[in-house]
Design a protein around this motif. Structure first.
Motif, PDB file in Angstrom:
ATOM      1  N   THR A  69     -10.668 -13.719  15.702  1.00  0.00           N
ATOM      2  CA  THR A  69     -10.149 -14.613  16.688  1.00  0.00           C
ATOM      3  C   THR A  69     -11.051 -15.428  17.348  1.00  0.00           C
ATOM      4  O   THR A  69     -12.387 -15.187  17.147  1.00  0.00           O
ATOM      5  N   ASP A  70     -10.826 -16.301  18.187  1.00  0.00           N
ATOM      6  CA  ASP A  70     -11.924 -17.204  18.906  1.00  0.00           C
ATOM      7  C   ASP A  70     -12.400 -16.428  20.017  1.00  0.00           C
ATOM      8  O   ASP A  70     -13.120 -17.169  20.896  1.00  0.00           O
ATOM      9  N   TYR A  71     -11.993 -15.118  20.431  1.00  0.00           N
ATOM     10  CA  TYR A  71     -12.213 -14.588  21.650  1.00  0.00           C
ATOM     11  C   TYR A  71     -13.320 -13.349  21.486  1.00  0.00           C
ATOM     12  O   TYR A  71     -13.410 -12.735  20.423  1.00  0.00           O
ATOM     13  N   VAL A  72     -13.934 -13.083  22.631  1.00  0.00           N
ATOM     14  CA  VAL A  72     -14.635 -11.558  22.721  1.00  0.00           C
ATOM     15  C   VAL A  72     -14.706 -11.251  24.090  1.00  0.00           C
ATOM     16  O   VAL A  72     -14.697 -12.003  25.183  1.00  0.00           O
ATOM     17  N   LEU A  73     -14.588 -10.064  24.181  1.00  0.00           N
ATOM     18  CA  LEU A  73     -14.386  -9.300  25.445  1.00  0.00           C
ATOM     19  C   LEU A  73     -15.714  -8.723  26.073  1.00  0.00           C
ATOM     20  O   LEU A  73     -16.486  -8.251  25.439  1.00  0.00           O
ATOM     21  N   GLY A  74     -15.960  -9.425  27.355  1.00  0.00           N
ATOM     22  CA  GLY A  74     -17.195  -9.005  27.995  1.00  0.00           C
ATOM     23  C   GLY A  74     -16.876  -7.956  28.888  1.00  0.00           C
ATOM     24  O   GLY A  74     -17.079  -6.845  28.481  1.00  0.00           O
ATOM     25  N   ASP A  75     -16.586  -8.103  30.000  1.00  0.00           N
ATOM     26  CA  ASP A  75     -16.314  -7.094  30.936  1.00  0.00           C
ATOM     27  C   ASP A  75     -14.874  -6.441  30.849  1.00  0.00           C
ATOM     28  O   ASP A  75     -13.734  -7.181  31.005  1.00  0.00           O
ATOM     29  N   ILE A  76     -14.788  -5.070  30.458  1.00  0.00           N
ATOM     30  CA  ILE A  76     -13.503  -4.444  30.429  1.00  0.00           C
ATOM     31  C   ILE A  76     -13.655  -3.317  31.256  1.00  0.00           C
ATOM     32  O   ILE A  76     -14.395  -2.409  31.385  1.00  0.00           O
ATOM     33  N   THR A  77     -12.445  -3.319  32.309  1.00  0.00           N
ATOM     34  CA  THR A  77     -12.225  -2.093  33.152  1.00  0.00           C
ATOM     35  C   THR A  77     -10.763  -1.321  32.588  1.00  0.00           C
ATOM     36  O   THR A  77     -10.202  -2.213  31.935  1.00  0.00           O
TER      37      THR A  77
END
Length: 784
Positions: free
Chosen positions: A455-463
């Protein structure tokens, strides 16, 4: 205005768009399936372009669509329906040349930003102010302007200014070139330029690429352009490959960002310029007209295509091998050219070697190879591979913040948002339950949420808030992530959409009041004169009603008026910012004439500012191709008469709703240029005298060059005149309202043409003229 200077990338196809986005361009400009000035680029069909708009917007990249050709009547009918899907999708602006297009789009889509193309050839603050007054939000000034002129325009007019900083340079003022149209039937105004400026021309004892300019590169001066307040840096190259797009965008973005961060950029600019020379250059780089008014040093007169960079010299010839001493590193796969007296010999390098070393390469031909020949690299395989791997294929990602909630007896929930918080979604999945044996842990859920590959996305801050002893299907977590990403992508795209509430259906101006059609305010025979000899001949023909005097011979106006002629002043072909002071007294000067002929939008802007109410003749260079363009000029100039287009057939001219002055005779102006043939090759600037020189192309076609030192431009004329005098009846005007233009003719030719027209108007069937060669222009064949 923009908060920082935009890096604007060319995109001829979807691969180039990807290269631009991955190189972190701020905007791209491209063409759709119709009406684009790069008809031979890949361009985009409707689905591709709609998808491209969404793709770019996901990364915050703007999309400007080029509709920068001239449209005929039957074509402009399709314009609103053609543009509407892109308007609704959220295209950020339309690049335009045709004032009919400006009128239709402005009335059909009043909130759609319009950008004036460089094809408008606007060269002063007066022209810029006019564009702003008709609703344009941005324009590209003539590439011939100096940085000081651009800075002055920027100070005086509150409009975004976009300037070219890199790539190919046209020899002619953009929009003022008809050479391709008249020499080969392929019009630059229709996106089909055959680039005759890249051909060899002979004049006197010289035979070289006299009209081919070096490519522009402004990396080393980018800080000065930023300080000048330029809003957008435009990179030329919609016909170029993705590697070119990626490399140029990266170079200009890095230098811009470093300068804005307060860093020294000299070394960085030098390093990046060397890479770009390896990608594509014509005879090296030059700073265009930013600091130089013209000159031979701007020409790529020995080679019109990619020069490459010098990598060494021939050290020895030992057939079948050539020994080359290297000045630069080379790699296996590089393409080298040995530049010899009898032509170039191309070799493919099969080894890697460092500067200072020698390489032995096998050659197939030794006809042009000799010791000490220079060796150039025209393809840097390693550099192109690095660009592919590190920019084009290194897909850019949108960083997101995520929060996942999972509690027993409650729906699994995932919240995603862009880092800046502009867009966010909350998606629920199945209800979670208490685990019966093996619970799902928080780390397992977070790990699945992170998997955004493909996808075009990357997850940085995950809570995460996940209760103990919880069970949920892992497949449900995956589905939730996919759904949330789809919804967020849709929301990002929707944030750019227009609902169409401002769209006005129908073609504006399609129903014109009958009193406005076929209305011509200049009647009788009109003759244009360019020097004193022309005046002395023409004034003897009392059946002439109107005389248009070139600005350089305006002193003869009183003499002509005393002889009973209606006298109209023709303003210069180009009116630049640096010359505005010269026309400060124009209002009073116009009072002694019966009208004025304008040839560019800067002059139109001056007349608007002066609130001039007299007769205006719009020269063919203002391009009234369609009824909507005529409507536009009538709305903005009132009492206006039009010269017929030089690229329409007689049938197309008569199919218009307005009358025009049809040119029966004249040498067609095919280029207006800032660079000077006389100055470059005949010491014309030293004499400061007007002269006529001849260029001959490789097919024997002649072109006449006339230098106007008073205004510092050249006019290049077609070598054979357009002539319709012997077919007067076919023009449909019967000699009542026609135009004869004298430019480079001597007195004998002027008299002969005037006598021939007199005979033709009297009804003589056979009209004898000493014009041994002539063309019918586009009156019968037309253009695509």
């Amino acid at each position: 205005m923009l908060n920082k200077t935009e890096i604007l990338a060319p995109a001829g196809n979807t691969e180039a768009v990807r290269a631009a986005v991955n190189a972190y361009a701020d905007a791209v400009y491209l063409g759709g399936s119709m009406f684009s000035a790069r008809a031979f680029a890949g361009n985009f069909d409707e689905k591709e372009l709609l998808d491209t708009i969404d793709y770019c917007h996901r990364f915050g990249v703007k999309v400007y669509m080029a509709i920068n050709t001239l449209l005929k009547n039957e074509e402009i009918q399709r314009l609103p329906s053609y543009v509407e899907p892109y308007y609704r999708q959220g295209v950020d602006g339309i690049i335009v040349q045709d004032m009919g297009v400006v009128s239709v789009l402005g009335k059909s889509f009043p909130d759609l930003p319009l950008h004036g193309s460089t094809q408008l050839s606007v060269s002063s603050s007066q022209g810029a102010a006019f564009l702003k007054s008709i609703g344009m939000t941005r324009f590209v000034p003539s590439r011939e302007l100096s940085l000081s002129e651009i800075t002055e325009i920027k100070k005086n007019v509150d409009i975004e200014v976009e300037t070219f900083v890199h790539g190919a340079m046209c020899y002619s003022y953009s929009g003022r070139c008809l050479m391709s149209s008249f020499a080969g039937g392929r019009s630059g105004n229709r996106g089909r330029c055959a680039q005759p400026c890249r051909k060899q021309y002979a004049s006197n004892d010289v035979n070289e690429y006299m009209l081919s300019l070096k490519d522009m590169c402004m990396l080393k001066s980018l800080s000065r352009l930023i300080d000048a307040g330029i809003d957008s840096f435009k990179i030329e190259g919609r016909m170029k490959k993705p590697e070119y797009v990626a490399a140029t965008v990266t170079a200009y973005r890095e230098v811009r960002d470093a300068y804005l961060a307060g860093e020294s950029v000299e070394k960085l600019a030098e390093e990046q310029e060397k890479k770009l020379l390896d990608i594509y250059n014509r005879g090296g780089f030059y700073s265009g007209y930013y600091y130089t008014s013209n000159g031979k040093k701007m020409l790529a007169n020995s080679r019109p295509n990619h020069t490459g960079i010098k990598v060494g010299r021939v050290n020895a010839v030992e057939k079948p091998y050539v020994d080359i001493k290297l000045d630069e590193n080379v790699s296996a796969g590089d393409v080298l050219e040995i530049r010899g007296r009898n032509g170039d010999v191309e070799l493919t390098c099969n080894v890697a070697a460092k500067a200072g070393k020698n390489v032995r390469l096998k050659a197939k031909s030794f006809r042009s190879i000799a010791k000490f020949n220079d060796v150039y690299r025209t393809r840097n395989g390693k550099l192109l591979e690095d660009i592919q791997n590190n920019i084009i294929n290194a897909d850019r990602k949108i960083e997101l913040a995520a929060h996942v909630s999972a509690y027993a007896d409650q729906p699994l929930e995932l919240k995603l948002s862009t880092v800046e918080g502009k867009c966010s979604v909350s998606v629920e999945g199945p209800v979670c339950t208490q685990a019966l044996n093996k619970p799902v842990t928080e780390s397992q859920i977070v790990d699945k949420i992170k998997k955004t590959g493909g996808t075009d996305y990357v997850l940085g801050d995950i809570t995460a808030d996940v209760s103990d002893n919880l069970f949920v299907q892992i497949s449900a977590v995956n589905n939730l992530r996919r759904e949330a990403l789809e919804q967020l992508g849709l929301q990002i795209s929707q944030s750019y959409r227009r609902d169409g509430g401002a769209v006005r259906t129908g073609l504006p101006g399609a129903e014109r009041p009958l009193e406005n059609v076929k209305n011509n305010t200049v009647h009788g025979v009109t003759v244009g004169v360019s020097d004193a000899d022309h005046v002395n001949i023409v004034k003897n023909y009392k059946w002439v009603s109107n005389v248009i005097v070139d600005y350089n011979v305006r002193k003869y106006a009183d003499e002509l008026k005393q002889d009973g002629f209606r006298v109209i002043l023709a303003l210069p072909e180009v009116l630049r910012q640096r010359e505005l002071d010269r026309y400060s007294g124009l209002s009073g000067e116009l009072g002694s004439f019966d009208g004025v002929m304008i040839r560019n939008y800067d002059e139109l802007g001056i007349l608007k500012k002066l609130d001039y109410k007299g007769l205006v003749i719009a020269d063919a260079s203002l391009y009234a191709y369609n009824d909507n363009a005529f409507d536009f000029y009538r709305e903005n100039m009132g009492d206006v008469c039009f010269m017929c287009s030089n690229e329409l057939t007689l049938d197309e001219i008569h199919g218009l709703s307005y009358d025009t002055l049809i040119k029966l005779y004249g040498h067609q102006k095919v280029m207006i240029t800032a660079n000077c043939i006389a100055g470059n090759y005949m010491n014309g600037c030293a004499s400061r005298k007007m002269s006529r020189n001849v260029l001959t192309d490789d097919r024997g076609n002649r072109f006449y060059v006339r230098n106007d030192c008073a205004h510092c431009y050249n006019i290049i004329y077609n070598g054979v005149p357009t002539n319709m005098i012997d077919r007067l009846a076919e023009t449909g005007i019967s000699g009542k309202d026609c135009y004869i233009e004298f430019t480079i003719e001597d007195t004998n030719k002027v008299k002969d043409i005037m006598d021939s027209l007199e005979l033709a108007m009297s009804g003589e069937k056979a009209v004898s003229m000493s014009v041994d060669q002539y063309t019918r222009g586009h009156y019968y064949k037309g253009i695509d």
